[in-house]
Design an enzyme around this catalytic site. Sequence first.
Site, mmCIF file in Angstrom:
data_model
loop_
_atom_site.group_PDB
_atom_site.id
_atom_site.type_symbol
_atom_site.label_atom_id
_atom_site.label_comp_id
_atom_site.label_asym_id
_atom_site.label_seq_id
_atom_site.Cartn_x
_atom_site.Cartn_y
_atom_site.Cartn_z
ATOM 1 N N GLU A 155 32.709 38.236 45.784
ATOM 2 C CA GLU A 155 33.337 39.428 45.204
ATOM 3 C C GLU A 155 32.334 40.058 44.248
ATOM 4 O O GLU A 155 31.629 39.356 43.527
ATOM 5 C CB GLU A 155 34.608 39.020 44.448
ATOM 6 C CG GLU A 155 35.234 40.149 43.664
ATOM 7 C CD GLU A 155 36.452 39.701 42.849
ATOM 8 O OE1 GLU A 155 37.196 38.815 43.289
ATOM 9 O OE2 GLU A 155 36.638 40.256 41.749
ATOM 10 N N GLU A 160 35.012 47.396 35.865
ATOM 11 C CA GLU A 160 36.190 46.620 35.499
ATOM 12 C C GLU A 160 36.298 46.514 33.978
ATOM 13 O O GLU A 160 35.300 46.396 33.278
ATOM 14 C CB GLU A 160 36.143 45.207 36.098
ATOM 15 C CG GLU A 160 37.473 44.477 35.961
ATOM 16 C CD GLU A 160 37.524 43.159 36.730
ATOM 17 O OE1 GLU A 160 36.473 42.551 36.941
ATOM 18 O OE2 GLU A 160 38.643 42.742 37.085
#
Length: 339
Positions: A155, A160
């Site tokens: 990932e 974020e």
Amino acid sequence: MHSLSKLFLAALSLTTLAGAHQQSRAHSRHRTTVRRQSTNKIYKIQDLYQGEDFFNDWNYFTGSDPTGGNVNYLSKSDAQSKGLAYVNDCDNSTVLAVDSTSTVAAGGKRDSVRITSQKSYNGGLFVIDASNMPVGCSTWPSFWTVGPNWPSAGEIDIIEGVNDQTTNQMTLHSGTSQSCTIGKSNSSTDQFTGQVLGTSCYSTENADAGCSVEDTDTSSFGYGFNNADGGVFALLWDNSTGMSMWHFARADIPADLTAQMPNPSTWGTPAGFWSSQSCDISANFYDHQMVVDTTICGNWAGGSAYSSSGCPGKCTDMVANATNYVDAQWVINYIAVFQ
Ligand SMILES: *[C@@H]1O[C@H](CO)[C@@H](O)[C@H](O)[C@H]1NC(C)=O
Ligand SMILES: *[C@@H]1O[C@H](CO)[C@@H](O)[C@H](O)[C@H]1NC(C)=O
Ligand SMILES: *[C@@H]1O[C@H](CO)[C@@H](O)[C@H](O)[C@H]1NC(C)=O
Ligand SMILES: *[C@@H]1O[C@H](CO)[C@@H](O)[C@H](O)[C@H]1NC(C)=O
């Protein structure tokens, strides 16, 4: 932190996830210098996601939020009919919004959108140009890529953060080979400008913090990003060199990128860099789909990060009040993949 597989998600322990993320943020911060080889190459556009393409080329995730957030992820038709996914006529930008009109019970779930690209990728230059990202207490927006059978195919978190965080956090989660860390050699003039939060990228259900680098520029996240009319984030995924990530404020977007002929070797020091010398890129990252989502509270935004961010009251009370979500929207000018 994220996973594509609903089956895996169902089995995932949410409390361990939360613990892992906090652990990552607790790591001591220090500047790191690593060797970064430049691949002097002009990348060619492969896929441009813009305007109505967002509604044709992406799937809408409708399962319960794997990260335990207070959201209902809507289907395409529901998101469109409720006005949470649309294209602005004036500038062709795509809006993916959290519901900011309905009253929801405290601790309840608010409508939101999570989309996944139908196509998957094994490298290249991934670019998002946005003028607004979801902001504010309880929000947790993310733009990321993920492979099948998390975490075995890895990932990559490109954008974020949570709550009133002021800088972007970039993270790799590597799979089973374990040979993936952020390198620490000082041997080259090449550097990355971000601060390392955790050096081990290896992630499991029990230890999934990954290896994070935090941007130092306050226009890279949240209100700072939006007040600057947003900007561009780019991930260069090159099996032989490593993973590089840049953030450019709107005024600093490279001209070659605007011209759709990007040569990242001319872009200068990236914000984050994970060298192939300390991470087996091709073993740990493959068949990635891109994801854009916004959740509310959940393991990270609603955990200890909520109160430590200075946000008022309880995260799960925040969700009740629609006016808290007026700015909780992605406004995306385009997403592009170059190879
Ligand atoms: C919106 O973007 C799409 C994809 O790039 C393009 O084909 C279309 O012409 C654009 N529409 C407008 C009004 O600019
Ligand atoms: C890297 O350089 C810094 C500053 O010159 C130094 O303090 C540090 O010990 C060096 N690290 C390594 C791994 O050589
Ligand atoms: C990078 O590695 C992946 C996984 O092994 C492979 O599928 C892909 O073809 C490689 N990409 C390039 C551009 O060689
Ligand atoms: C909702 O949130 C806004 C902004 O945070 C606040 O001014 C307002 O008092 C809140 N309303 C309720 C009913 O909690």
